[in-house]
Design a protein around this motif. Structure first.
Motif, PDB file in Angstrom:
ATOM      1  N   SER A 116       0.849  -1.193   0.000  1.00  0.00           N
ATOM      2  CA  SER A 116       0.000   0.000   0.000  1.00  0.00           C
ATOM      3  C   SER A 116       0.884   1.243   0.000  1.00  0.00           C
ATOM      4  O   SER A 116       2.057   1.196   0.410  1.00  0.00           O
ATOM      5  CB  SER A 116      -0.900  -0.007   1.236  1.00  0.00           C
ATOM      6  N   ILE A 117       0.323   2.372  -0.438  1.00  0.00           N
ATOM      7  CA  ILE A 117       1.075   3.621  -0.323  1.00  0.00           C
ATOM      8  C   ILE A 117       1.275   3.984   1.149  1.00  0.00           C
ATOM      9  O   ILE A 117       2.153   4.785   1.480  1.00  0.00           O
ATOM     10  CB  ILE A 117       0.403   4.778  -1.093  1.00  0.00           C
ATOM     11  N   ARG A 118       0.499   3.371   2.054  1.00  0.00           N
ATOM     12  CA  ARG A 118       0.722   3.584   3.486  1.00  0.00           C
ATOM     13  C   ARG A 118       2.026   2.959   3.968  1.00  0.00           C
ATOM     14  O   ARG A 118       2.503   3.287   5.052  1.00  0.00           O
ATOM     15  CB  ARG A 118      -0.437   2.996   4.300  1.00  0.00           C
ATOM     16  N   ASP A 119       2.564   2.017   3.185  1.00  0.00           N
ATOM     17  CA  ASP A 119       3.802   1.351   3.578  1.00  0.00           C
ATOM     18  C   ASP A 119       5.038   2.182   3.248  1.00  0.00           C
ATOM     19  O   ASP A 119       6.159   1.790   3.585  1.00  0.00           O
ATOM     20  CB  ASP A 119       3.910  -0.009   2.878  1.00  0.00           C
ATOM     21  N   LEU A 120       4.857   3.307   2.569  1.00  0.00           N
ATOM     22  CA  LEU A 120       5.992   4.139   2.170  1.00  0.00           C
ATOM     23  C   LEU A 120       6.571   4.883   3.363  1.00  0.00           C
ATOM     24  O   LEU A 120       5.873   5.178   4.336  1.00  0.00           O
ATOM     25  CB  LEU A 120       5.549   5.144   1.102  1.00  0.00           C
ATOM     26  N   ASP A 121       7.858   5.208   3.269  1.00  0.00           N
ATOM     27  CA  ASP A 121       8.508   6.007   4.309  1.00  0.00           C
ATOM     28  C   ASP A 121       8.337   7.485   3.959  1.00  0.00           C
ATOM     29  O   ASP A 121       9.121   8.057   3.209  1.00  0.00           O
ATOM     30  CB  ASP A 121       9.993   5.649   4.402  1.00  0.00           C
ATOM     31  N   MET A 122       7.310   8.080   4.531  1.00  0.00           N
ATOM     32  CA  MET A 122       7.043   9.505   4.318  1.00  0.00           C
ATOM     33  C   MET A 122       7.381  10.304   5.580  1.00  0.00           C
ATOM     34  O   MET A 122       6.877  11.415   5.775  1.00  0.00           O
ATOM     35  CB  MET A 122       5.566   9.704   3.952  1.00  0.00           C
ATOM     36  N   SER A 123       8.236   9.736   6.429  1.00  0.00           N
ATOM     37  CA  SER A 123       8.474  10.318   7.750  1.00  0.00           C
ATOM     38  C   SER A 123       9.079  11.713   7.686  1.00  0.00           C
ATOM     39  O   SER A 123       8.943  12.482   8.645  1.00  0.00           O
ATOM     40  CB  SER A 123       9.375   9.395   8.575  1.00  0.00           C
ATOM     41  N   ARG A 124       9.748  12.054   6.585  1.00  0.00           N
ATOM     42  CA  ARG A 124      10.341  13.397   6.505  1.00  0.00           C
ATOM     43  C   ARG A 124       9.265  14.486   6.497  1.00  0.00           C
ATOM     44  O   ARG A 124       9.563  15.660   6.735  1.00  0.00           O
ATOM     45  CB  ARG A 124      11.224  13.518   5.269  1.00  0.00           C
ATOM     46  N   PHE A 125       8.024  14.089   6.222  1.00  0.00           N
ATOM     47  CA  PHE A 125       6.927  15.057   6.220  1.00  0.00           C
ATOM     48  C   PHE A 125       6.092  15.011   7.505  1.00  0.00           C
ATOM     49  O   PHE A 125       5.130  15.761   7.633  1.00  0.00           O
ATOM     50  CB  PHE A 125       6.011  14.816   5.018  1.00  0.00           C
ATOM     51  N   ASN A 126       6.425  14.106   8.425  1.00  0.00           N
ATOM     52  CA  ASN A 126       5.662  14.036   9.677  1.00  0.00           C
ATOM     53  C   ASN A 126       5.818  15.335  10.461  1.00  0.00           C
ATOM     54  O   ASN A 126       6.867  15.973  10.433  1.00  0.00           O
ATOM     55  CB  ASN A 126       6.128  12.855  10.524  1.00  0.00           C
ATOM     56  N   HIS A 127       4.787  15.703  11.213  1.00  0.00           N
ATOM     57  CA  HIS A 127       4.793  16.972  11.932  1.00  0.00           C
ATOM     58  C   HIS A 127       3.721  16.941  13.009  1.00  0.00           C
ATOM     59  O   HIS A 127       2.856  16.054  13.024  1.00  0.00           O
ATOM     60  CB  HIS A 127       4.500  18.122  10.962  1.00  0.00           C
ATOM     61  N   VAL A 128       3.790  17.893  13.920  1.00  0.00           N
ATOM     62  CA  VAL A 128       2.746  18.045  14.920  1.00  0.00           C
ATOM     63  C   VAL A 128       1.618  18.874  14.303  1.00  0.00           C
ATOM     64  O   VAL A 128       1.849  19.977  13.807  1.00  0.00           O
ATOM     65  CB  VAL A 128       3.272  18.728  16.192  1.00  0.00           C
ATOM     66  N   ARG A 129       0.437  18.311  14.319  1.00  0.00           N
ATOM     67  CA  ARG A 129      -0.728  19.028  13.768  1.00  0.00           C
ATOM     68  C   ARG A 129      -1.285  19.951  14.847  1.00  0.00           C
ATOM     69  O   ARG A 129      -2.096  19.558  15.667  1.00  0.00           O
ATOM     70  CB  ARG A 129      -1.783  18.029  13.302  1.00  0.00           C
ATOM     71  N   ASP A 130      -0.814  21.171  14.847  1.00  0.00           N
ATOM     72  CA  ASP A 130      -1.298  22.163  15.798  1.00  0.00           C
ATOM     73  C   ASP A 130      -1.494  23.485  15.069  1.00  0.00           C
ATOM     74  O   ASP A 130      -1.249  23.598  13.858  1.00  0.00           O
ATOM     75  CB  ASP A 130      -0.339  22.312  16.983  1.00  0.00           C
ATOM     76  N   ALA A 131      -1.931  24.506  15.807  1.00  0.00           N
ATOM     77  CA  ALA A 131      -2.261  25.786  15.182  1.00  0.00           C
ATOM     78  C   ALA A 131      -1.058  26.405  14.491  1.00  0.00           C
ATOM     79  O   ALA A 131      -1.174  26.967  13.393  1.00  0.00           O
ATOM     80  CB  ALA A 131      -2.821  26.743  16.234  1.00  0.00           C
ATOM     81  N   ILE A 346      -4.390   2.400  -0.513  1.00  0.00           N
ATOM     82  CA  ILE A 346      -4.450   2.062  -1.937  1.00  0.00           C
ATOM     83  C   ILE A 346      -3.153   1.365  -2.324  1.00  0.00           C
ATOM     84  O   ILE A 346      -2.066   1.786  -1.907  1.00  0.00           O
ATOM     85  CB  ILE A 346      -4.645   3.335  -2.787  1.00  0.00           C
ATOM     86  N   LYS A 347      -3.261   0.309  -3.105  1.00  0.00           N
ATOM     87  CA  LYS A 347      -2.062  -0.395  -3.541  1.00  0.00           C
ATOM     88  C   LYS A 347      -1.196   0.527  -4.401  1.00  0.00           C
ATOM     89  O   LYS A 347      -1.704   1.312  -5.197  1.00  0.00           O
ATOM     90  CB  LYS A 347      -2.433  -1.655  -4.318  1.00  0.00           C
ATOM     91  N   GLN A 348       0.109   0.380  -4.240  1.00  0.00           N
ATOM     92  CA  GLN A 348       1.030   1.235  -4.976  1.00  0.00           C
ATOM     93  C   GLN A 348       0.866   1.063  -6.489  1.00  0.00           C
ATOM     94  O   GLN A 348       0.897   2.043  -7.242  1.00  0.00           O
ATOM     95  CB  GLN A 348       2.468   0.930  -4.548  1.00  0.00           C
ATOM     96  N   LYS A 349       0.682  -0.165  -6.943  1.00  0.00           N
ATOM     97  CA  LYS A 349       0.540  -0.359  -8.394  1.00  0.00           C
ATOM     98  C   LYS A 349      -0.774   0.242  -8.903  1.00  0.00           C
ATOM     99  O   LYS A 349      -0.843   0.725 -10.040  1.00  0.00           O
ATOM    100  CB  LYS A 349       0.653  -1.837  -8.753  1.00  0.00           C
ATOM    101  N   ASP A 350      -1.821   0.250  -8.067  1.00  0.00           N
ATOM    102  CA  ASP A 350      -3.079   0.882  -8.473  1.00  0.00           C
ATOM    103  C   ASP A 350      -2.933   2.404  -8.495  1.00  0.00           C
ATOM    104  O   ASP A 350      -3.559   3.086  -9.314  1.00  0.00           O
ATOM    105  CB  ASP A 350      -4.210   0.485  -7.535  1.00  0.00           C
ATOM    106  N   PHE A 351      -2.108   2.925  -7.601  1.00  0.00           N
ATOM    107  CA  PHE A 351      -1.836   4.364  -7.604  1.00  0.00           C
ATOM    108  C   PHE A 351      -1.115   4.761  -8.884  1.00  0.00           C
ATOM    109  O   PHE A 351      -1.457   5.760  -9.530  1.00  0.00           O
ATOM    110  CB  PHE A 351      -1.004   4.723  -6.375  1.00  0.00           C
ATOM    111  N   LEU A 352      -0.135   3.954  -9.290  1.00  0.00           N
ATOM    112  CA  LEU A 352       0.587   4.234 -10.538  1.00  0.00           C
ATOM    113  C   LEU A 352      -0.370   4.185 -11.726  1.00  0.00           C
ATOM    114  O   LEU A 352      -0.344   5.061 -12.594  1.00  0.00           O
ATOM    115  CB  LEU A 352       1.731   3.231 -10.711  1.00  0.00           C
ATOM    116  N   LYS A 353      -1.231   3.171 -11.771  1.00  0.00           N
ATOM    117  CA  LYS A 353      -2.172   3.054 -12.889  1.00  0.00           C
ATOM    118  C   LYS A 353      -3.177   4.202 -12.898  1.00  0.00           C
ATOM    119  O   LYS A 353      -3.621   4.629 -13.964  1.00  0.00           O
ATOM    120  CB  LYS A 353      -2.886   1.700 -12.828  1.00  0.00           C
ATOM    121  N   SER A 354      -3.509   4.710 -11.719  1.00  0.00           N
ATOM    122  CA  SER A 354      -4.437   5.848 -11.650  1.00  0.00           C
ATOM    123  C   SER A 354      -3.814   7.087 -12.274  1.00  0.00           C
ATOM    124  O   SER A 354      -4.486   7.831 -13.005  1.00  0.00           O
ATOM    125  CB  SER A 354      -4.815   6.130 -10.193  1.00  0.00           C
TER     126      SER A 354
END
Length: 648
Positions: A116-131, A346-354
């Motif tokens: 899934s695209i959830r399995d990707l390492d997107m940690s560089r964009f992690n942040h505290v969701r505050d005001a 969403i599966k990564q290959k389905d994301f690519l096809k989209s």
């Protein structure tokens, strides 16, 4: 043509035909991505082949070769026909080893697998969701952006609560991370919307990945510090799950031991759970508390302890005790936002096809540079000036008449391109037409895993919430002053119609619970619910949007603090198929109208195959027309080669 596996030439039967079919993404199948491939070859059981294949034809062989992608080379007169291909041993038949060779995007799809695209390492964009984070990121053009959009709660861009805003992640960031983890480069997507395409948060609830935190104390008589220091700090906002366990070996006959779980604010009990233990055995007490973002964590104390286990140092009841807590999976405002975890599943290959389907892209793979190329099919019109003239290469085999096809793939009279069906979504569907009454009347050619979004006066609507139907309370009063004068009993709830006198209430009504003093607790009113939170989450579908022009929005950071910020608008209309088909699919529509497909033969050489580029049209004097070369079929290097072309 010769086949090498692991740099050793494979023995083939005399006269065996080794043919390679070369293609880009087959536009007759717009919901798929294909690869260049060979026909199936049978390599006889020679001593040389047995050694290359690790005697895989022997049932007792322990070789891994049938389960491995084999490095291969396909050569014609010493020149490579397929760059960096992989060979697959499918079976050992009675005649020999059955082999097939693939090159291009197939290997990429194997690498993507079912991840899934959830399995990707997107940690560089992690942040505290505050005001502060919301305010600083309302017009980002990379990574993520806090662009306001309606979520089912009252929405006004002139006063958007930061607490009710969610990040939208740029599709480009997800796409590039996906390809990077698959070990593939890409040349970009040539479309003006590519840099603007985002995935708005559209899940049922925000998630985080925190784990249980436990504090264990084992003793026949729990240590003194459990009685004098039983307190734990509340770690974060969200649903706080707490447990206390005990295994009792002796119960005092005078004072019944208990387990206590109590949450306090400045000494006032916000919630209390107790369990009496009347006989030896195992006991477990669990409790959950909602820690809302309006709370001050420094004022909260969690008390988890045993009661009546010892008196002045003399054990009365004996046993073992343990405790622990965690924050529930839902991520509240003022907590860390895990970007990957909150993407749609969403599966990564389905994301690519989209992505391919949205912009009608031809997908080709350049193995030597390990690069995927995504070229709009409309580029064929632009590239007519540089078309390849194959007029002299055309040959007639068996007949001077070239067969003509009037049916293009599986397209129907109405070929639908659809978004995922969602009762709360919008309409993004449309179709291409074929003027051919012999075809099936209608057919779905593409269905994206994303739902269409409705639009309001300010961009998209993603209905994450809907109002709750009932409010639970015992009494109702007009305002905070009336509440303070109300003589409510312990734990009774009072609805205040105008709670603006409470700094913890954003606006509107609120429900309070009266807490009477017990033990060391103080009296007070406890905020349980306010109008801005009186909504239930719904299970939505994944969404797509594009960022529009910059505008001004007023962010309400707190009840007393607001600021006007430049912000991007999220729109759906530019990526509806009602807009995409008349713009991105014009060349394909041109092929479909009175379509003419031909499969003539050409005298091709290795260089023609190596330089195959589906975005470059073929010109033929014989037909006075430009053609899209969809496929070079079973090139052997010997004799004419059949090609599949469609008139532009």
């Amino acid at each position: 043509m010769d086949l090498y596996i692991n740099e050793e030439r494979v023995d083939l039967e005399p006269g065996a035909i080794f043919a390679v079919t070369v293609q880009s993404n087959d536009i007759t199948k717009p919901d798929t991505v294909q690869s260049t491939y060979s026909n199936t070859l049978t390599a006889p059981f020679t001593e040389h082949n047995n050694r290359i294949m690790g005697n895989a034809g022997d049932v007792s062989s322990l070789t891994d070769i049938p389960y491995t992608k084999l490095d291969a080379s396909v050569l014609q007169d010493g020149a490579e026909v397929l760059p960096l291909p992989k060979a697959y041993l499918s079976e050992a038949s009675q005649s020999g080893y059955e082999l097939q060779v693939f090159s291009g995007s197939l290997d990429l799809f194997e690498r993507l697998g079912d991840k899934s695209i959830r399995d990707l390492d997107m940690s560089r964009f992690n942040h505290v969701r505050d005001a502060a984070t919301v305010s600083a990121n309302t017009n980002n053009t990379e990574g993520f952006v806090y662009a306001p959009y309606a979520t089912g709660k009252p929405f006004n861009v002139s006063g958007v609560w930061a607490e009710e805003m969610y990040p939208s992640v740029y599709a480009k960031a997800v796409f590039e991370q996906m390809l990077a983890e698959a070990g593939v480069n890409y040349s970009g997507v040539d479309d003006v919307l590519w840099e603007k395409l985002v995935l708005p948060f559209s899940n049922e609830k925000p998630l985080h990945s925190q784990q249980w935190q436990s504090t264990r104390r084992y003793s026949d008589a729990p240590p003194v510090d459990l009685f004098f220091n039983p307190f734990l700090t509340v770690p974060d906002y969200g649903v706080l799950d707490v447990w206390a366990d005990a295994t009792m070996t002796h119960i005092d006959s005078v004072m019944t031991p208990e387990l206590w779980i109590v949450l306090k604010r400045n000494g006032m009990e916000l919630g209390k759970h107790t369990l009496q233990m009347t006989m030896p055995g195992s006991y477990s007490l669990k409790a959950s508390f909602r820690i809302e973002p309006h709370e001050d964590l420094s004022q909260l104390v969690l008390e988890v302890r045993p009661i009546n286990w010892q008196d002045l140092g003399t054990p009365r009841s004996l046993g073992m005790f343990s405790r622990g807590y965690r924050m529930g999976e839902e991520a509240f405002f003022k907590t860390e936002w895990d970007v990957a975890l909150n993407l749609p599943d969403i599966k990564q290959k389905d994301f690519l096809k989209s992505i391919r389907a949205l912009f009608d892209l031809m997908v080709t793979f350049e193995p030597y540079s390990n690069t995927l190329h995504f070229t709009p099919f409309n580029k064929l019109e632009e590239n007519k000036a540089s078309a390849l003239d194959w007029s002299d290469k055309l040959v007639y085999v068996g007949s001077p008449q070239v067969a003509v096809s009037y049916r293009f793939g599986d397209f129907a009279q109405k070929s639908w391109f659809r978004y995922k069906q969602d009762e709360t979504g919008g309409n993004g569907d449309s179709y291409l037409t074929v003027d051919n009454a012999q075809l099936e009347r209608e057919k779905n050619m593409v269905e994206l895993p994303f739902a269409a979004s409705a639009e309001s006066g300010w961009g998209i609507v993603v209905p994450l919430f809907s109002p709750l139907e009932s409010r639970e309370f015992d009494h109702e009063v007009s305002d905070i002053a009336a509440r303070n004068g109300h003589g409510a009993a312990d734990r009774e709830r009072v609805l205040v119609h105008n709670a603006s006198g409470d700094p913890m209430v954003r606006e509107g009504w609120a429900i309070y619970e009266r807490v009477k003093g017990r033990y060391d607790s103080t009296d007070g009113w406890c905020l349980r619910q306010q109008e801005g939170d009186f909504y239930q989450a719904g299970k939505g579908s994944p969404r797509l949007a594009v960022t529009g022009g910059e505008a001004q929005a007023t962010l309400r950071l707190t009840r007393t603090q607001a600021e006007t910020r430049p912000t991007l608008r999220l729109d759906f209309t530019p990526i509806s198929f009602q807009v995409l088909l008349p713009t991105r699919y014009t060349s394909l529509q041109g092929v479909l109208e009175k379509c003419k497909g031909i499969t003539p033969y050409f005298t091709l050489n290795v260089q023609d195959v190596q330089e195959y580029d589906p975005s470059i049209p073929i010109w033929l004097d014989q037909f006075q027309g430009y053609f899209y070369l969809n496929q070079i079929t079973e090139f052997t290097g010997e004799g004419p080669t059949e090609c599949q072309l469609w008139r532009l």
